[in-house]
Design an enzyme around this catalytic site. Structure first.
Site, PDB file in Angstrom:
ATOM      1  N   HIS A 129       0.869  -1.190   0.000  1.00 20.75           N
ATOM      2  CA  HIS A 129       0.000   0.000   0.000  1.00 20.75           C
ATOM      3  C   HIS A 129       0.906   1.241   0.000  1.00 20.75           C
ATOM      4  O   HIS A 129       1.004   1.962   0.991  1.00 20.75           O
ATOM      5  CB  HIS A 129      -0.906  -0.035   1.238  1.00 20.75           C
ATOM      6  CG  HIS A 129      -2.042   0.943   1.205  1.00 20.75           C
ATOM      7  ND1 HIS A 129      -2.333   1.731   0.104  1.00 20.75           N
ATOM      8  CD2 HIS A 129      -2.969   1.273   2.147  1.00 20.75           C
ATOM      9  CE1 HIS A 129      -3.387   2.481   0.375  1.00 20.75           C
ATOM     10  NE2 HIS A 129      -3.779   2.228   1.612  1.00 20.75           N
ATOM     11  N   GLN A 132      -0.143   4.959   1.057  1.00 24.27           N
ATOM     12  CA  GLN A 132      -0.299   5.200   2.497  1.00 24.27           C
ATOM     13  C   GLN A 132       1.034   5.570   3.139  1.00 24.27           C
ATOM     14  O   GLN A 132       1.100   6.394   4.045  1.00 24.27           O
ATOM     15  CB  GLN A 132      -0.881   3.958   3.172  1.00 24.27           C
ATOM     16  CG  GLN A 132      -1.174   4.152   4.647  1.00 24.27           C
ATOM     17  CD  GLN A 132      -2.307   5.128   4.900  1.00 24.27           C
ATOM     18  OE1 GLN A 132      -3.385   5.004   4.314  1.00 24.27           O
ATOM     19  NE2 GLN A 132      -2.083   6.122   5.757  1.00 24.27           N
ATOM     20  N   CYS A 257      -3.426   3.280   9.449  1.00 22.29           N
ATOM     21  CA  CYS A 257      -3.869   3.778   8.141  1.00 22.29           C
ATOM     22  C   CYS A 257      -5.374   4.014   8.075  1.00 22.29           C
ATOM     23  O   CYS A 257      -5.844   4.735   7.208  1.00 22.29           O
ATOM     24  CB  CYS A 257      -3.419   2.824   7.035  1.00 22.29           C
ATOM     25  SG  CYS A 257      -4.171   1.182   7.122  1.00 22.29           S
ATOM     26  N   ARG A 285      -3.017  11.899   3.082  1.00 28.02           N
ATOM     27  CA  ARG A 285      -3.209  11.136   1.848  1.00 28.02           C
ATOM     28  C   ARG A 285      -3.449  12.100   0.690  1.00 28.02           C
ATOM     29  O   ARG A 285      -2.930  11.928  -0.411  1.00 28.02           O
ATOM     30  CB  ARG A 285      -4.424  10.182   1.988  1.00 28.02           C
ATOM     31  CG  ARG A 285      -4.228   9.047   2.975  1.00 28.02           C
ATOM     32  CD  ARG A 285      -3.168   8.059   2.532  1.00 28.02           C
ATOM     33  NE  ARG A 285      -3.453   7.488   1.226  1.00 28.02           N
ATOM     34  CZ  ARG A 285      -4.272   6.454   1.009  1.00 28.02           C
ATOM     35  NH1 ARG A 285      -4.860   5.862   2.017  1.00 28.02           N
ATOM     36  NH2 ARG A 285      -4.483   5.981  -0.205  1.00 28.02           N
TER      37      ARG A 285
END
Ligand code: CP
Ligand code: NVA
Length: 299
Positions: A129, A132, A257, A285
């Site tokens: 990911h 993130q 997250c 983000r």
């Protein structure tokens, strides 16, 4: 043309530069400055898994930049009816300027990227990911400066987030302690790549000692819903609570997250407490991905 399928698609210098730029873009937005480098550009977003933050941050980021974002789900496109990935990549990339994909197997996004004529961004796969981590590292930088030489502790599942933390440890030069139950350690491939930067623990308390940042994530990731009950008992000793936070440095930060499950991987008094920076982490983000879009699309 560059893709962003894992953090390692960037050089360490590019990674650091994106963090600096994300902080600048955040300040510009706070000052009400209009900056529209992506006028008439289109970001297509394929979501084969649910999302709140990833979808909204990319969509809002494209709007701020003067462009447009398209939300595509397998439920109402031909993707869900078996149109080959290769064909979808060719067609979508002929009509858009960048494509974000959130999917299951990492190989799927790799295949997609091979057949795409525009940059592809990984919005989460079963393996990693990376978006993130841009936000997490930006958040660290805002609170504490350079992360080089610091100690970060990952508690819980050796999952996609943990793998991306392992990439970041190697690229930015921090030590990563990883505490996972037996059978839930990270994939060997990622451990091998980051071997000089990681240490595995089974005991969460030992893993948090001398740590500057404690990070955790859900016990059952998207696609593992059937394992939720069984995982809940295995992972119970790995909850990040105030007692565990006490084993880390007194000024240690806490990140997650999100989405979080209070009372499972994290206690409410930690995630809602003074050491938690999860709301900045979530907001970042937006800024970090705007920096990424600019890096990939404005040359
Ligand atoms: N952290 C994160 O990726 O959140 P979403 O699943 O809501 O996009
Ligand atoms: N590990 C989690 C992260 C969610 C943002 C999942 O893959 O579901």
């Amino acid at each position: 043309m560059r893709h962003f399928l894992t953090l390692t698609d960037l050089s360490a210098d590019e990674f650091r530069a994106l963090l600096t730029r994300a902080i600048e873009l955040k300040a510009m937005r706070r000052n009400g400055e209009s900056y529209q480098p992506l006028k008439n550009k289109v970001l297509a977003m394929i979501f084969e898994k649910s999302s709140t933050r990833t979808r909204v941050s990319f969509e809002a980021g494209m709007a701020h930049f003067g462009g447009h974002a398209l939300f595509l789900s397998p439920r109402d496109t031909q993707l869900g009816r078996g149109e080959p990935i290769e064909d979808s990549a060719r067609v979508l990339s002929s009509m858009s300027d960048c494509i974000m994909v959130r999917t299951f197997e990492h190989e799927k996004i790799e295949t997609f990227a091979v057949h795409s004529s525009v940059p592809v961004i990984n919005g989460l796969t079963d393996d990693v990911h990376p978006c993130q981590l841009l936000a997490d590292m930006q958040t660290w930088q805002e609170y504490r400066g350079d992360i080089k030489g610091r100690t970060v502790t990952w508690i819980g599942d050796g999952n996609n987030m943990c793998h991306s933390y392992m990439h970041a440890a190697k690229m930015l030069g921090f030590k990563l302690n990883i505490a996972c139950p037996e059978g839930y350690t990270p994939k060997k491939k990622f451990m091998q790549e980051a071997r000089d930067y990681i240490e595995l623990f089974s005991d969460p308390v030992g893993a948090c000692k001398n740590s500057d940042l404690i990070v955790t994530d859900v016990w059952a990731s998207m696609g593992q819903e059937d394992e939720q009950d069984q995982r809940s008992s295995v992972f119970a000793p790995y909850q990040v609570d105030l007692e565990l936070m006490k084993s880390a440095h007194t000024d240690a930060l806490f990140m997650h997250c999100l989405p979080a499950h209070r009372g499972e991987e994290v206690s409410a008094d930690v995630i809602d407490g003074a050491q938690s920076v999860v709301w900045d982490e979530a907001e970042n983000r937006l800024h970090a991905q705007k920096a990424l879009l600019e890096f990939l699309l404005v040359r």
